[in-house]
Design a protein around this motif. Sequence first.
Motif, PDB file in Angstrom:
ATOM      1  N   ASN A 371       0.833  -1.206   0.000  1.00  0.00           N
ATOM      2  CA  ASN A 371       0.000   0.000   0.000  1.00  0.00           C
ATOM      3  C   ASN A 371       0.866   1.254   0.000  1.00  0.00           C
ATOM      4  O   ASN A 371       0.555   2.241  -0.678  1.00  0.00           O
ATOM      5  N   TRP A 372       1.956   1.233   0.769  1.00  0.00           N
ATOM      6  CA  TRP A 372       2.863   2.388   0.785  1.00  0.00           C
ATOM      7  C   TRP A 372       3.478   2.590  -0.593  1.00  0.00           C
ATOM      8  O   TRP A 372       3.527   3.712  -1.106  1.00  0.00           O
ATOM      9  N   TYR A 373       3.930   1.499  -1.192  1.00  0.00           N
ATOM     10  CA  TYR A 373       4.561   1.590  -2.513  1.00  0.00           C
ATOM     11  C   TYR A 373       3.580   2.145  -3.538  1.00  0.00           C
ATOM     12  O   TYR A 373       3.923   3.030  -4.331  1.00  0.00           O
ATOM     13  N   ARG A 374       2.360   1.616  -3.537  1.00  0.00           N
ATOM     14  CA  ARG A 374       1.355   2.046  -4.515  1.00  0.00           C
ATOM     15  C   ARG A 374       1.159   3.559  -4.448  1.00  0.00           C
ATOM     16  O   ARG A 374       1.105   4.242  -5.479  1.00  0.00           O
ATOM     17  N   SER A 375       1.068   4.089  -3.253  1.00  0.00           N
ATOM     18  CA  SER A 375       0.853   5.526  -3.086  1.00  0.00           C
ATOM     19  C   SER A 375       2.094   6.332  -3.467  1.00  0.00           C
ATOM     20  O   SER A 375       1.995   7.390  -4.094  1.00  0.00           O
ATOM     21  N   ALA A 376       3.269   5.822  -3.108  1.00  0.00           N
ATOM     22  CA  ALA A 376       4.510   6.589  -3.273  1.00  0.00           C
ATOM     23  C   ALA A 376       4.902   6.760  -4.734  1.00  0.00           C
ATOM     24  O   ALA A 376       5.484   7.785  -5.111  1.00  0.00           O
ATOM     25  N   VAL A 377       4.599   5.762  -5.584  1.00  0.00           N
ATOM     26  CA  VAL A 377       5.071   5.825  -6.972  1.00  0.00           C
ATOM     27  C   VAL A 377       3.939   6.066  -7.964  1.00  0.00           C
ATOM     28  O   VAL A 377       4.173   6.053  -9.175  1.00  0.00           O
ATOM     29  N   MET A 378       2.741   6.283  -7.492  1.00  0.00           N
ATOM     30  CA  MET A 378       1.579   6.384  -8.380  1.00  0.00           C
ATOM     31  C   MET A 378       1.735   7.508  -9.397  1.00  0.00           C
ATOM     32  O   MET A 378       2.089   8.639  -9.070  1.00  0.00           O
ATOM     33  N   ASN A 379       1.481   7.171 -10.658  1.00  0.00           N
ATOM     34  CA  ASN A 379       1.322   8.170 -11.715  1.00  0.00           C
ATOM     35  C   ASN A 379      -0.170   8.319 -11.994  1.00  0.00           C
ATOM     36  O   ASN A 379      -0.888   7.330 -12.148  1.00  0.00           O
ATOM     37  N   GLY A 380      -0.622   9.559 -12.099  1.00  0.00           N
ATOM     38  CA  GLY A 380      -2.033   9.804 -12.328  1.00  0.00           C
ATOM     39  C   GLY A 380      -2.725  10.235 -11.051  1.00  0.00           C
ATOM     40  O   GLY A 380      -2.319   9.865  -9.939  1.00  0.00           O
TER      41      GLY A 380
END
Length: 491
Positions: A371-380
Motif C-alpha cells: 500500500n505504501w509503494y502504490r501511493s509513493a510511486v503512483m502516476n495519475g
Amino acid sequence: MPSLRTLTILSLLAVRDTFALLDSQNNTFNSTFRLTAQQIATANLSADTVQNLETAIQFERSNNAGYLIQDDPFYILGDEYDLDNLPPQGTILKVEEHTNLSLYTLPNSLSMSRFLYVTETFNGTSVPASAYVLWPYQPRSFKNITKCSGNSSDDQQVYPVVAFAHGTSGQTQACAPSGLRNLWDQWNEPFPIALQGKTMMSPVVAPDYAGLGVPNGISQYFMLPAQANDLYHALAAAQSQWPSLLSKEFVVAGQSQGGGVAWSAAQRQHNRPVHGYLGTLAASPFTDVLAAIAADNEAQNNGRVAGIAQGLNTVLPDFSLSDWLTPVGVARWNLIHDIKGCGVASGQLSAAEGGALQILKTGWNESWSANWYRSAVMNGGKDFAGPMLIIQGTEDPNANEPVVTKSVNETCELFPEAQLQYIRYHNVTHTPVMMAAHHIWMDWIHDRFAGLEVPKGCVQQTLSPPRGINGAQFRGWMSQTWFVEYDVYGI
C-alpha cells in the motif's frame, strides 16, 4: 557462367572463411558461462531451468560492448573520489568524450559520449550513476532554443535535447544500456530521435538509472520518482559538460518503465520546476504499477515484483525481501545478483518452473508495504507539468490499457485544464506502439522545440489503420522477431 546472385553468395562465403574462428551469433555466443553446483542447489533449479538460465546469461553477455559491464573500467570510480561526500547532484564525475563505436551496433552517422555523474535516490541520498549522450551528425535547427552558455553570437549550432528514460533492461550492475551494443531500446526510441532529419536530429541524454553500471549498491527498480531524479540530474550534468552544444530547452520521453519514469518526471517538474522544460512523451507508461502487475503473466509478475522488493528494501527500513518473496524466491533473486543477470535471465528464474514453485508470498500485494509503494510511486491523479502526450496500445498486457486509461481519466477529472493528449492504438501491444505511433510522437516532440502552443484540456482518441489489422501480426507483448546484431563477418 555463374549468375550475379551466385557470385555474390560466393563472395560472402569467401569473406566468412577469412573469419573462420567466428560464427554467426544467431546460434553461438561469446560467453561460456556455467552455473556452479552450489548455485543450482541453493536456488532449487531444474535441469531445464539450468539450461535456459545459462543460455540467457550467455546471450546477455554476448551483447555487451567490448567488456562485461561489471568489468568495464569506465564505470569504476577510483580512490580519488570520496563516495561518502559526493559533490552536488547533477555534477559530472567522469567523461568519455568519444566512445569507441566499433564495439557498438549504432547507425553510422551517430557518435556517442558516456559520463558518470551524481544523482539522487528516492530518499534523497546522493549516489554516482552512469549515462550516455547519443549525438547526431548535424542537429536540427530551431530558432526558439538557446544554448546553456557560451557566446550566443557564434555560428555553432545548438542541439535540442531529449531526456530519454529507457525501459527495463534489468536490475543489476550488468544491465546498464550505455554498456550494451544496441543501447537497449535502439530503433524504438533513441536511434530515431537522433536520426530523423526532417523532424528531429536531436541528441539523446539517457541515464542508465542508479544501480546499473556504477557499482554503488542496489537499483531502486521501479521506484519511479528515483529514476525521474536520474533523468533530471543526468540532463543537468550533460548540459554542464557541453554548455555550448546542448540547449536549455528539453523534452522528456520514455517507454514502458521509461514511460512511467517520464510521467513521474512530469509530476516532479510540477513540484520541482527545472528551467527549459517543454513537455513529456509517456509511451506505454506504468501508472498504478501493482494494478498492472495483477493483470500480467507469471514470469513478468514474479520478476517485476521481486525487482520492486529489491528497491523497496533500500527505501523502507522495516521491509525485507522475505516480506514479499518465499524462501525460493529470495534464493533466486540472490542468484540473479550473484551472476549479474539482466532481463532475459531474470525471466528464466521468475517463471518458477511453470508454476511448480511459488516465488511470491500469498497476500504480498495486500501488505502495508504494498500500500505504501502504490501511493509513493503512483502516476495519475496528481498534478503535472504539461504538455504531456500519452500513447498506449489497447492490447498491451504489460502496462495494460485499462489501468493506464483509469489513471488518465482520474487525472483529467481532477485537472480538467491540464495539457494532456491520450492516444490509444487499436490492437497494438507494448513495444510496437512506438512504431505504430512513430510520426505522431516524433512530430509532437518537434512541435515542442518549434514553440507551438498546446491548448489546455484533455483530449482522447483511439486510432486504427485504414485497411484494418490482423491481431496475429502482433505476436506476444514484445511482438519483435528481430534484434540488432554485430556484424562478425565485416560485410
